[in-house]
Scaffold this motif. Sequence first.
Motif, short mmCIF file in Angstrom:
data_model
loop_
_atom_site.label_atom_id
_atom_site.label_comp_id
_atom_site.label_asym_id
_atom_site.label_seq_id
_atom_site.Cartn_x
_atom_site.Cartn_y
_atom_site.Cartn_z
N ALA A 21 0.83 -1.20 0.00
CA ALA A 21 0.00 0.00 0.00
C ALA A 21 0.87 1.25 0.00
CB ALA A 21 -0.93 -0.01 1.22
N GLN A 22 1.91 1.24 0.80
CA GLN A 22 2.79 2.40 0.85
C GLN A 22 3.60 2.57 -0.43
OE1 GLN A 22 3.69 0.80 4.45
NE2 GLN A 22 1.88 1.86 5.23
N VAL A 23 3.96 1.45 -1.05
CA VAL A 23 4.64 1.54 -2.34
C VAL A 23 3.74 2.24 -3.35
CG1 VAL A 23 5.47 0.21 -4.31
CG2 VAL A 23 6.18 -0.42 -1.99
N GLU A 24 2.45 1.90 -3.31
CA GLU A 24 1.51 2.56 -4.21
C GLU A 24 1.37 4.04 -3.87
OE1 GLU A 24 -0.17 1.49 -6.99
OE2 GLU A 24 1.31 -0.12 -6.78
N ASP A 25 1.42 4.36 -2.56
CA ASP A 25 1.29 5.76 -2.14
C ASP A 25 2.46 6.61 -2.60
OD1 ASP A 25 -1.18 5.53 -1.02
OD2 ASP A 25 -0.48 5.38 1.06
N LEU A 26 3.58 5.98 -2.92
CA LEU A 26 4.72 6.74 -3.45
C LEU A 26 4.37 7.40 -4.78
CD1 LEU A 26 7.73 4.31 -2.76
CD2 LEU A 26 7.21 6.43 -1.54
N LYS A 27 3.32 6.90 -5.43
CA LYS A 27 2.89 7.44 -6.72
C LYS A 27 1.77 8.47 -6.58
CE LYS A 27 3.79 2.80 -8.57
NZ LYS A 27 3.17 1.60 -9.20
N SER A 28 1.37 8.76 -5.35
CA SER A 28 0.28 9.69 -5.10
C SER A 28 0.59 11.08 -5.64
CB SER A 28 -0.03 9.76 -3.60
OG SER A 28 -0.92 10.82 -3.31
N ILE A 50 13.37 -1.03 -1.56
CA ILE A 50 14.42 -0.09 -1.98
C ILE A 50 14.25 0.35 -3.43
CG2 ILE A 50 16.89 0.10 -2.47
CD1 ILE A 50 17.47 -1.29 0.12
N GLU A 51 13.96 -0.57 -4.33
CA GLU A 51 13.83 -0.19 -5.73
C GLU A 51 12.67 0.79 -5.94
OE1 GLU A 51 15.74 -0.48 -8.46
OE2 GLU A 51 17.16 -1.15 -6.93
N ALA A 52 11.57 0.55 -5.21
CA ALA A 52 10.44 1.48 -5.32
C ALA A 52 10.83 2.86 -4.82
CB ALA A 52 9.25 0.93 -4.54
N LEU A 53 11.56 2.90 -3.72
CA LEU A 53 12.03 4.17 -3.18
C LEU A 53 13.01 4.84 -4.14
CD1 LEU A 53 12.51 2.99 0.50
CD2 LEU A 53 10.95 4.82 -0.22
N ARG A 54 13.85 4.04 -4.74
CA ARG A 54 14.83 4.60 -5.68
C ARG A 54 14.14 5.34 -6.82
NH1 ARG A 54 20.05 1.22 -7.92
NH2 ARG A 54 21.25 3.04 -8.65
N GLY A 55 12.98 4.85 -7.22
CA GLY A 55 12.25 5.49 -8.31
C GLY A 55 11.71 6.86 -7.96
N VAL A 56 11.79 7.23 -6.66
CA VAL A 56 11.26 8.53 -6.22
C VAL A 56 12.40 9.49 -5.85
CG1 VAL A 56 9.45 9.56 -4.77
CG2 VAL A 56 9.38 7.15 -5.25
N LEU A 57 13.64 9.10 -6.13
CA LEU A 57 14.78 9.95 -5.76
C LEU A 57 14.78 11.29 -6.52
CD1 LEU A 57 17.74 7.40 -5.46
CD2 LEU A 57 16.71 8.77 -3.63
N LYS A 58 14.08 11.33 -7.64
CA LYS A 58 14.03 12.58 -8.42
C LYS A 58 12.68 13.28 -8.26
CE LYS A 58 17.39 10.96 -11.81
NZ LYS A 58 18.48 11.71 -11.18
N ASP A 59 11.98 12.96 -7.18
CA ASP A 59 10.70 13.62 -6.90
C ASP A 59 10.89 15.14 -6.89
OD1 ASP A 59 7.85 12.63 -5.45
OD2 ASP A 59 8.44 14.71 -5.03
N PRO A 60 9.95 15.90 -7.45
CA PRO A 60 10.10 17.37 -7.47
C PRO A 60 10.03 18.01 -6.09
CG PRO A 60 7.93 16.71 -8.30
CD PRO A 60 8.74 15.46 -8.18
#
Length: 429
Positions: A21-28, A50-60
């Motif tokens: 659920a939290q992995v999905e919330d990373l896309k909110s 970790i890989e899911a978090l890595r995908g958010v390292l460039k979050d604005p």
Amino acid sequence: MKRLFLGMTLVWALVAAPSWAQVEDLKSEDPKRRAKAAEELGKQKDTSSIEALRGVLKDPDRNVRAEVVAAIVAIGTQHSLGPLMEATRDSEPSIQILAVDGLVNFYYPGYVQTGWTAALKKFGTGLKGRVTEVNTLVVDPYVQVAPEVVEALGRVATGGTSMESRALAARAAGILRARGAVPQLVEALKSKDSGVILDSLRALEKIGDKSAGPQISFLLRDLHEPVQVAAIDTMGQLQNRESIPALQDVLKTTKKANPRRAALVALAKMPDPSSKPLFLQYLEDKDKYLRAAAAEGIGRIGDAADRGRVKAAFDAERSESPRLSLAFAMVHLGELDHLAYLLDALNSTFHRGEARPFLAELARKPEVLQKLYQPLKNGSNDQKKNLAQVVASSGNAESIPYLDELSHDPNPEVAQEAIRAAKSLKARL
């Protein structure tokens, strides 16, 4: 059996569900929700996140990126290194620092402390205080740091987006004994920021690459006293003998106490006949720190003709630090009975930090090393722990059985120190 399998599957799904659920919330679309999801994933310490978090390292949103990096640090494991190296390229200084400290934390567990990590995520709180602290941490010699991590630290030390991130990256390189970052640390010495220079000098001192010595000379007359003193200290530690005339000149012409003390200590680490008159002169100085440094220099020169003078100074001395230095000198001059004085100091909270390096240096002499094995086995717990460190740095292959035996000591702290020492010694041999 089928019911049991289905039940176990359901339990697994319920346990795993919050993570997914939290992995999905990373896309909110809501940055606060993304940040909260990252924070929760960090608390769960699930490597698969970790890989899911890595995908958010460039979050604005920088707050989201900060929570993501903090979560990756919290999860740890070798899988965190790639994302953390990527995060060292972030444009936000605080995030760079979180990433750098996370890299250190992998090799030096416990380096990242919850209190200051939380402060860093507020973007700047407490950063100045961290930069001005003197850090003495260093990994054990057997710790092998990945070259890519070293490269990342060196890059931030010279190209970080703030002076604070550069200084703390230099500090990290020192803690990890990152020899591959020496060229970047030398380059960082040309910074106009004192914090960057100081942490770079201390890092070079920890790494101990003597080739850097000649490139530090220009700082011996720096107008900022802390930088000048640190440069002198590093020069002595790296034993750059080309600097002896300059250090002698600092001692003779500078009136400030700290640079003069540092210069004499540095000269004492590089015993040279040309410095002997200075050592003899300062052996009776009113400044106890100068007396101590002078004694060390005389001892290292090793002229047996000075034994009587040093012995008289030892008997007359009333300050503990100079007495330890004089005992060190006496052992260097062949009076091994003064080892007992240094060994006794290992029981002192205030003076073991002075006695242990003296013993480590003296233990390079085979006759001294042999005399340390008995207190290593039968001494107090404090003596055993500190002597284990001494043997780790100055022992030889014959020392390993003594450390192996000590690893079974009934005191768990002693046993643990012996295990660490044995690993360090084997890595050095």
